[in-house]
Design a protein around this motif. Structure first.
Motif, mmCIF file in Angstrom:
data_model
loop_
_atom_site.group_PDB
_atom_site.id
_atom_site.type_symbol
_atom_site.label_atom_id
_atom_site.label_comp_id
_atom_site.label_asym_id
_atom_site.label_seq_id
_atom_site.Cartn_x
_atom_site.Cartn_y
_atom_site.Cartn_z
ATOM 1 N N LYS A 1 0.916 -1.163 0.148
ATOM 2 C CA LYS A 1 0.163 -0.019 0.037
ATOM 3 C C LYS A 1 0.909 1.299 -0.066
ATOM 4 O O LYS A 1 1.940 1.167 0.631
ATOM 5 N N LEU A 2 0.293 2.398 -0.591
ATOM 6 C CA LEU A 2 0.896 3.478 -0.420
ATOM 7 C C LEU A 2 0.754 4.228 0.719
ATOM 8 O O LEU A 2 -0.816 4.450 0.601
ATOM 9 N N GLY A 53 -0.653 6.960 3.269
ATOM 10 C CA GLY A 53 -1.471 8.237 3.162
ATOM 11 C C GLY A 53 -2.606 8.446 2.133
ATOM 12 O O GLY A 53 -2.847 9.352 1.506
ATOM 13 N N PHE A 54 -2.597 7.251 1.534
ATOM 14 C CA PHE A 54 -3.712 7.028 0.422
ATOM 15 C C PHE A 54 -4.862 6.134 0.908
ATOM 16 O O PHE A 54 -4.574 5.248 1.545
ATOM 17 N N ARG A 108 -11.601 4.595 4.615
ATOM 18 C CA ARG A 108 -12.641 3.807 4.800
ATOM 19 C C ARG A 108 -13.864 4.562 4.116
ATOM 20 O O ARG A 108 -14.755 3.997 3.591
ATOM 21 N N ASN A 146 -5.225 11.166 1.539
ATOM 22 C CA ASN A 146 -5.934 11.264 2.711
ATOM 23 C C ASN A 146 -5.161 12.613 3.821
ATOM 24 O O ASN A 146 -4.075 12.878 3.154
HETATM 25 N N1 COA Z 1 -2.139 1.877 -1.445
HETATM 26 C C1 COA Z 1 -2.558 0.949 -2.360
HETATM 27 N N2 COA Z 1 -3.880 0.367 -2.493
HETATM 28 C C2 COA Z 1 -4.672 0.648 -1.647
HETATM 29 C C3 COA Z 1 -4.362 1.568 -0.679
HETATM 30 C C4 COA Z 1 -3.326 2.095 -0.606
HETATM 31 N N3 COA Z 1 -3.051 3.123 0.409
HETATM 32 N N4 COA Z 1 -5.496 1.716 0.092
HETATM 33 C C5 COA Z 1 -6.624 0.973 -0.219
HETATM 34 N N5 COA Z 1 -6.067 0.317 -1.258
HETATM 35 C C6 COA Z 1 -6.721 -0.861 -2.308
HETATM 36 C C7 COA Z 1 -6.649 -2.202 -1.364
HETATM 37 O O1 COA Z 1 -5.378 -2.872 -1.674
HETATM 38 C C8 COA Z 1 -7.706 -2.833 -1.927
HETATM 39 O O2 COA Z 1 -7.637 -3.464 -3.200
HETATM 40 P P1 COA Z 1 -8.416 -4.778 -3.576
HETATM 41 O O3 COA Z 1 -9.780 -4.532 -3.526
HETATM 42 O O4 COA Z 1 -7.559 -4.993 -4.989
HETATM 43 O O5 COA Z 1 -7.446 -5.716 -2.628
HETATM 44 C C9 COA Z 1 -8.782 -1.862 -2.113
HETATM 45 O O6 COA Z 1 -8.107 -0.604 -2.243
HETATM 46 C C10 COA Z 1 -9.554 -1.255 -0.798
HETATM 47 O O7 COA Z 1 -8.788 -1.491 0.321
HETATM 48 P P2 COA Z 1 -8.843 -1.890 1.731
HETATM 49 O O8 COA Z 1 -7.742 -1.690 2.546
HETATM 50 O O9 COA Z 1 -9.822 -2.947 1.814
HETATM 51 O O10 COA Z 1 -9.885 -0.392 2.422
HETATM 52 P P3 COA Z 1 -10.157 -0.311 3.837
HETATM 53 O O11 COA Z 1 -11.417 0.741 3.431
HETATM 54 O O12 COA Z 1 -10.335 -1.417 4.623
HETATM 55 O O13 COA Z 1 -8.883 0.416 4.079
HETATM 56 C C11 COA Z 1 -7.359 2.200 4.834
HETATM 57 C C12 COA Z 1 -8.627 2.047 4.431
HETATM 58 C C13 COA Z 1 -7.169 3.694 5.169
HETATM 59 C C14 COA Z 1 -6.908 1.309 5.927
HETATM 60 C C15 COA Z 1 -6.539 1.815 3.573
HETATM 61 O O14 COA Z 1 -6.670 2.742 2.602
HETATM 62 C C16 COA Z 1 -4.923 1.893 3.640
HETATM 63 O O15 COA Z 1 -4.344 0.926 4.383
HETATM 64 N N6 COA Z 1 -4.291 2.969 3.363
HETATM 65 C C17 COA Z 1 -2.889 3.163 3.760
HETATM 66 C C18 COA Z 1 -2.744 3.875 5.231
HETATM 67 C C19 COA Z 1 -3.374 4.999 5.498
HETATM 68 O O16 COA Z 1 -2.948 6.163 4.972
HETATM 69 N N7 COA Z 1 -4.255 5.082 6.656
HETATM 70 C C20 COA Z 1 -4.449 6.499 7.067
HETATM 71 C C21 COA Z 1 -6.010 6.542 6.861
HETATM 72 S S1 COA Z 1 -6.836 8.167 7.296
#
Ligand code: COA
Length: 375
Positions: free
Chosen positions: A252-253, A255-256, A259, A308
């Motif tokens: 994952k990248l 900051g991207f 939910r 984000n």
């Molecule tokens: N980089 C790459 N791919 C990402 C991504 C990221 N930052 N965030 C989501 N995705 C992809 C996932 O791999 C998934 O792909 P798939 O359906 O092909 O498996 C899809 O998008 C859904 O992601 P998921 O992690 O299931 O969504 P979520 O709602 O559970 O997660 C986060 C939300 C924030 C946990 C997730 O976007 C993330 O881990 N981001 C990076 C950490 C971050 O910046 N956190 C701060 C949040 S404010």
């Protein structure tokens, strides 16, 4: 005999499940965010940190008298007892800053002079700043920096973090970022706080649990992880290869993604504007803004995932001269106000949060003494 209904199944990670009514804030998939009914952009443009904190805690904007009294209460409670710093110092230089703050908050739960008074929540809110700013220094054996007199909340925190006089614009930007970090409905750490509050444990216990939840890179730790990632991308021209290879490796990248926000995070949009203006006013930013924009563009092109708040808060902190390991502590220093608002809302209409689960493990096994067990 009627058949007993099993537990209600919910999506993994409780995605899309409303677990509580709240009057505090709401983020929505259309990119809107309100605190107590006020759009975030309105507060960012017009309010101070203290006004916003009062609003989040009390449900209404303060009058002049209420604001002055609230600010004076916070300032009056901001000093941290040397004994708390001693406990943090005992952790040693390798301590993770969030572990150090969490330890400090736990210690406060036993030795804060305010712990039995109605003002104990303001004591936690106020002291969290000094704990955050000193979360690296004190375990490393350095002297704690104390809150400066006559400074507002944001200015005092920034001064403790960097030990330098920021410009008026830098202070203004930092205060906006703190306002964005203050509250965000049912995020992981707030939910954690509400679970602890629902057991009627005290707010020190709830805040230390909130800190534990904030530590992870999928939540509060994302701002530090995002900055470390951005520092690897040397120029905008490297953004495409960087995004391609990260995604190809299945990583994952940081900051991207979010939910709730799938199109854009309103806080990230505002922070992006502030970052650009900071870079312009400084007459250069070492290329950070250009890298951020290029990585954002490549990520949207490839995955349709927006940045984000953490993504654009991180380079702002970087330009302000805040050390990267202190980014999540800064988040904590602000989010504690939201945690306390949720703590109170939970306790006021309490129902113990105790979900069910669906057992999928084995059943009916027979116990055998240890000497008779096969590997
Ligand atoms: N980089 C790459 N791919 C990402 C991504 C990221 N930052 N965030 C989501 N995705 C992809 C996932 O791999 C998934 O792909 P798939 O359906 O092909 O498996 C899809 O998008 C859904 O992601 P998921 O992690 O299931 O969504 P979520 O709602 O559970 O997660 C986060 C939300 C924030 C946990 C997730 O976007 C993330 O881990 N981001 C990076 C950490 C971050 O910046 N956190 C701060 C949040 S404010």
């Amino acid at each position: 005999m009627t058949e007993q209904a099993g537990p209600v199944r919910v999506p993994r990670g409780l995605a899309g499940v409303s677990v509580s009514d709240t009057r505090i804030s709401k983020s929505s998939s259309d990119g809107s965010l309100v605190y107590r009914g006020y759009p975030i952009a309105e507060l960012a443009a017009k309010a101070t940190f203290e006004e916003t904190a009062y609003l989040v805690l009390n449900g209404k904007l303060p009058t002049r008298g209420e604001l002055d009294s609230f600010a004076a209460t916070l300032a009056g409670l901001s000093g941290v007892d040397g004994k708390v710093f001693e406990v943090m110092r005992a952790l040693g230089p390798g301590a993770h800053p969030i572990d150090a703050i969490r330890t400090g908050v736990s210690a406060l739960g036993s030795i804060d002079p305010a712990r039995s008074s109605p003002g104990r929540q303001h004591s936690i809110e106020s002291k969290m700043s000094a704990l955050a700013a000193n979360s690296r220094r004190v375990p490393a054996g350095e002297e704690p920096r104390r809150p400066g007199e006559g400074r507002g909340f944001a200015e005092s925190l920034l001064q403790m973090l960097t030990a330098r006089e920021a410009t008026e614009f830098e202070r203004w930007v930092f205060e906006r970022v703190l306002i964005f970090y203050m509250e965000h409905d049912m995020n992981a750490s707030t939910f954690t706080v509400r679970v602890v509050a629902s057991t009627l444990a005290d707010p020190y216990a709830a805040a230390s649990a909130g800190l534990a939840s904030l530590k992870g890179p999928l939540h509060g730790g994302a701002n530090e992880a995002a900055m470390e990632m951005l520092l690897q991308v040397k120029s905008p021209g490297d953004a495409k290869d960087f995004v391609d290879s990260t995604v190809k490796q299945g990583k994952k990248l940081m900051g991207f993604g979010h939910r709730v926000y799938k199109e854009f995070d309103p806080r990230a949009r505002l922070c992006k504007q502030y970052l650009r203006e900071m870079a312009e006013r400084r007459g250069g930013d070492g290329g950070i803004y250009g890298v951020c924009e290029a990585v954002e563009g490549e990520m949207w092109e490839r995955k349709r995932i927006p940045p984000n708040l953490d993504y654009y808060a991180a380079p702002i902190f970087y330009l302000l001269g805040i050390e990267v390991p202190l980014y999540t502590p800064v988040f904590a220093a602000s989010r504690v106000f939201g945690w306390m608002a949720h703590y109170n809302e939970q306790v006021e209409e309490n129902k113990l949060i105790r979900p069910d689960s669906t057992y999928i493990g084995p059943t009916g096994l027979t116990y055998r003494p240890i000497g008779e067990r096969q590997r």
